[in-house]
Write a protein that holds these residues in place. Structure first.
Motif, PDB file in Angstrom:
ATOM      1  N   GLU A  57       0.830  -1.208   0.000  1.00 11.75           N
ATOM      2  CA  GLU A  57       0.000   0.000   0.000  1.00 11.75           C
ATOM      3  C   GLU A  57       0.864   1.258   0.000  1.00 11.75           C
ATOM      4  O   GLU A  57       0.517   2.259  -0.636  1.00 11.75           O
ATOM      5  CB  GLU A  57      -0.927  -0.011   1.213  1.00 11.75           C
ATOM      6  CG  GLU A  57      -2.023  -1.061   1.140  1.00 11.75           C
ATOM      7  CD  GLU A  57      -2.812  -1.169   2.428  1.00 11.75           C
ATOM      8  OE1 GLU A  57      -3.962  -1.650   2.378  1.00 11.75           O
ATOM      9  OE2 GLU A  57      -2.281  -0.780   3.490  1.00 11.75           O
ATOM     10  N   THR A  58       1.980   1.195   0.709  1.00 11.50           N
ATOM     11  CA  THR A  58       2.894   2.341   0.727  1.00 11.50           C
ATOM     12  C   THR A  58       3.496   2.581  -0.649  1.00 11.50           C
ATOM     13  O   THR A  58       3.577   3.722  -1.120  1.00 11.50           O
ATOM     14  CB  THR A  58       4.018   2.104   1.754  1.00 11.50           C
ATOM     15  OG1 THR A  58       3.438   1.941   3.053  1.00 11.50           O
ATOM     16  CG2 THR A  58       4.991   3.273   1.774  1.00 11.50           C
ATOM     17  N   MET A  59       3.892   1.507  -1.314  1.00  9.23           N
ATOM     18  CA  MET A  59       4.454   1.656  -2.660  1.00  9.23           C
ATOM     19  C   MET A  59       3.414   2.203  -3.630  1.00  9.23           C
ATOM     20  O   MET A  59       3.711   3.066  -4.458  1.00  9.23           O
ATOM     21  CB  MET A  59       4.985   0.306  -3.156  1.00  9.23           C
ATOM     22  CG  MET A  59       6.265  -0.144  -2.490  1.00  9.23           C
ATOM     23  SD  MET A  59       7.008  -1.591  -3.299  1.00  9.23           S
ATOM     24  CE  MET A  59       5.797  -2.845  -2.909  1.00  9.23           C
ATOM     25  N   LYS A  60       2.177   1.698  -3.507  1.00  7.46           N
ATOM     26  CA  LYS A  60       1.126   2.076  -4.453  1.00  7.46           C
ATOM     27  C   LYS A  60       0.597   3.482  -4.199  1.00  7.46           C
ATOM     28  O   LYS A  60       0.352   4.241  -5.150  1.00  7.46           O
ATOM     29  CB  LYS A  60      -0.026   1.067  -4.368  1.00  7.46           C
ATOM     30  CG  LYS A  60      -1.155   1.335  -5.358  1.00  7.46           C
ATOM     31  CD  LYS A  60      -2.255   0.295  -5.235  1.00  7.46           C
ATOM     32  CE  LYS A  60      -2.994   0.447  -3.917  1.00  7.46           C
ATOM     33  NZ  LYS A  60      -4.212  -0.411  -3.851  1.00  7.46           N
ATOM     34  N   ASN A  61       0.426   3.846  -2.940  1.00 10.47           N
ATOM     35  CA  ASN A  61      -0.253   5.103  -2.607  1.00 10.47           C
ATOM     36  C   ASN A  61       0.683   6.245  -2.229  1.00 10.47           C
ATOM     37  O   ASN A  61       0.255   7.403  -2.196  1.00 10.47           O
ATOM     38  CB  ASN A  61      -1.236   4.870  -1.453  1.00 10.47           C
ATOM     39  CG  ASN A  61      -2.311   3.861  -1.798  1.00 10.47           C
ATOM     40  OD1 ASN A  61      -2.795   3.820  -2.924  1.00 10.47           O
ATOM     41  ND2 ASN A  61      -2.676   3.021  -0.833  1.00 10.47           N
ATOM     42  N   VAL A  62       1.935   5.924  -1.924  1.00  3.95           N
ATOM     43  CA  VAL A  62       2.866   6.974  -1.486  1.00  3.95           C
ATOM     44  C   VAL A  62       4.074   7.069  -2.412  1.00  3.95           C
ATOM     45  O   VAL A  62       4.338   8.114  -3.017  1.00  3.95           O
ATOM     46  CB  VAL A  62       3.330   6.726  -0.029  1.00  3.95           C
ATOM     47  CG1 VAL A  62       4.354   7.784   0.388  1.00  3.95           C
ATOM     48  CG2 VAL A  62       2.143   6.737   0.915  1.00  3.95           C
ATOM     49  N   THR A  63       4.807   5.969  -2.520  1.00  5.09           N
ATOM     50  CA  THR A  63       6.072   6.002  -3.251  1.00  5.09           C
ATOM     51  C   THR A  63       5.878   6.300  -4.733  1.00  5.09           C
ATOM     52  O   THR A  63       6.510   7.207  -5.288  1.00  5.09           O
ATOM     53  CB  THR A  63       6.813   4.662  -3.089  1.00  5.09           C
ATOM     54  OG1 THR A  63       6.954   4.361  -1.700  1.00  5.09           O
ATOM     55  CG2 THR A  63       8.180   4.729  -3.737  1.00  5.09           C
ATOM     56  N   LEU A  64       5.006   5.532  -5.368  1.00  6.95           N
ATOM     57  CA  LEU A  64       4.812   5.703  -6.814  1.00  6.95           C
ATOM     58  C   LEU A  64       4.219   7.067  -7.172  1.00  6.95           C
ATOM     59  O   LEU A  64       4.721   7.725  -8.098  1.00  6.95           O
ATOM     60  CB  LEU A  64       3.945   4.571  -7.356  1.00  6.95           C
ATOM     61  CG  LEU A  64       3.923   4.397  -8.875  1.00  6.95           C
ATOM     62  CD1 LEU A  64       5.338   4.226  -9.414  1.00  6.95           C
ATOM     63  CD2 LEU A  64       3.073   3.194  -9.262  1.00  6.95           C
ATOM     64  N   PRO A  65       3.179   7.545  -6.474  1.00  7.63           N
ATOM     65  CA  PRO A  65       2.686   8.896  -6.796  1.00  7.63           C
ATOM     66  C   PRO A  65       3.732   9.987  -6.589  1.00  7.63           C
ATOM     67  O   PRO A  65       3.780  10.953  -7.350  1.00  7.63           O
ATOM     68  CB  PRO A  65       1.506   9.075  -5.828  1.00  7.63           C
ATOM     69  CG  PRO A  65       1.040   7.693  -5.538  1.00  7.63           C
ATOM     70  CD  PRO A  65       2.278   6.860  -5.516  1.00  7.63           C
ATOM     71  N   ALA A  66       4.580   9.826  -5.565  1.00  2.00           N
ATOM     72  CA  ALA A  66       5.607  10.837  -5.314  1.00  2.00           C
ATOM     73  C   ALA A  66       6.672  10.842  -6.406  1.00  2.00           C
ATOM     74  O   ALA A  66       7.294  11.875  -6.673  1.00  2.00           O
ATOM     75  CB  ALA A  66       6.256  10.598  -3.951  1.00  2.00           C
ATOM     76  N   ALA A  67       6.872   9.698  -7.036  1.00  2.00           N
ATOM     77  CA  ALA A  67       7.912   9.585  -8.071  1.00  2.00           C
ATOM     78  C   ALA A  67       7.331   9.616  -9.477  1.00  2.00           C
ATOM     79  O   ALA A  67       8.038   9.312 -10.438  1.00  2.00           O
ATOM     80  CB  ALA A  67       8.698   8.288  -7.864  1.00  2.00           C
ATOM     81  N   ILE A  68       6.054   9.993  -9.604  1.00  2.00           N
ATOM     82  CA  ILE A  68       5.371   9.865 -10.894  1.00  2.00           C
ATOM     83  C   ILE A  68       6.008  10.724 -11.980  1.00  2.00           C
ATOM     84  O   ILE A  68       6.020  10.338 -13.155  1.00  2.00           O
ATOM     85  CB  ILE A  68       3.871  10.221 -10.742  1.00  2.00           C
ATOM     86  CG1 ILE A  68       3.095   9.775 -11.986  1.00  2.00           C
ATOM     87  CG2 ILE A  68       3.688  11.697 -10.464  1.00  2.00           C
ATOM     88  CD1 ILE A  68       3.094   8.295 -12.209  1.00  2.00           C
TER      89      ILE A  68
END
Length: 225
Positions: free
Chosen positions: A185-196
């Motif tokens: 969930e952290t990768m999907k909702n935090v990490t990936l959007p921050a690095a989009i």
């Protein structure tokens, strides 16, 4: 204080000059291309964008080449986006440091392989396989070109996406985990959007690299793409 302002203004004008020069170069290249292509438009007219391609009759429609390029790129992106982003997430968030230190240089090494080599692999492996798999008379298809270009663009997408994901602050990830989110969930909702933004750039660069390699791949695949 005055000296600092002079330095700041000097740097500002230097950077502005560089930006203007860079933009001007692109503009002049574009203008040169238009100027050199005018004779073709004057002689052939809008038929230049037709679907007719008959060398003996003097018909050289660009529509098949343009459409083929778009379709091949679309197929390549279907392959590149999920595999590339997933691989980058694995390297950044899941793989151990030892595994990452082994895989990362190998992936970056793959990005330096000439496109003609990927085209050769395509004609040796993918052309006969796709032809047999789908019972086609020939394996020289848009799918074949898309698969080859997708594989060719993967190292660029993985490498740049990994760098973008690595740049996400650990504080953001730790805060998400502290609130009870799972690692996925952290990768999907935090990490990936921050690095989009970086991930999007990697996809664009990968697609650009694939399109620029269409000539070499087309030569090896055996058909104009």
């Amino acid at each position: 204080m005055t000296t600092n302002r002079v330095k700041e203004r000097s740097i500002k004008y230097i950077l502005l000059s560089i930006a203007i020069i860079s933009t001007s170069i692109v503009f002049f290249i574009f203008a040169f291309l238009i100027k050199e292509s005018l004779p073709a438009f004057q002689e052939i007219g809008l038929n230049l964008f037709s679907f007719k391609w008959h060398v003996q009759n003097g018909s050289f429609g660009l529509a098949p080449a343009i459409l083929g390029t778009l379709l091949v790129t679309f197929v390549a992106l279907i392959i590149v986006i999920p595999i590339g982003i997933s691989s980058a997430l694995f390297l950044s968030e899941i793989a151990s440091p030892k595994t990452r230190n082994i895989l990362k240089p190998l992936i970056e090494l793959l990005s330096g392989i000439p496109s003609i080599v990927y085209g050769f692999i395509g004609i040796v492996i993918f052309v006969p396989y796709i032809g047999d798999k789908f019972n086609l008379l020939s394996g020289y298809t848009i799918l074949t070109g898309g698969v080859v270009l997708g594989i060719m663009a993967l190292p660029i997408v993985i490498s740049i996406s990994d760098d973008a994901i690595q740049s996400v602050p650990d504080e953001m990830k730790n805060a998400s985990l502290a609130l009870g989110a799972t690692k996925w969930e952290t990768m999907k909702n935090v990490t990936l959007p921050a690095a989009i933004s970086g991930v999007s750039t990697s996809i664009i660069l990968g697609a650009e690299d694939g399109v620029s390699g269409l000539d070499d791949v087309g030569v090896e695949i055996g058909r104009p793409i």
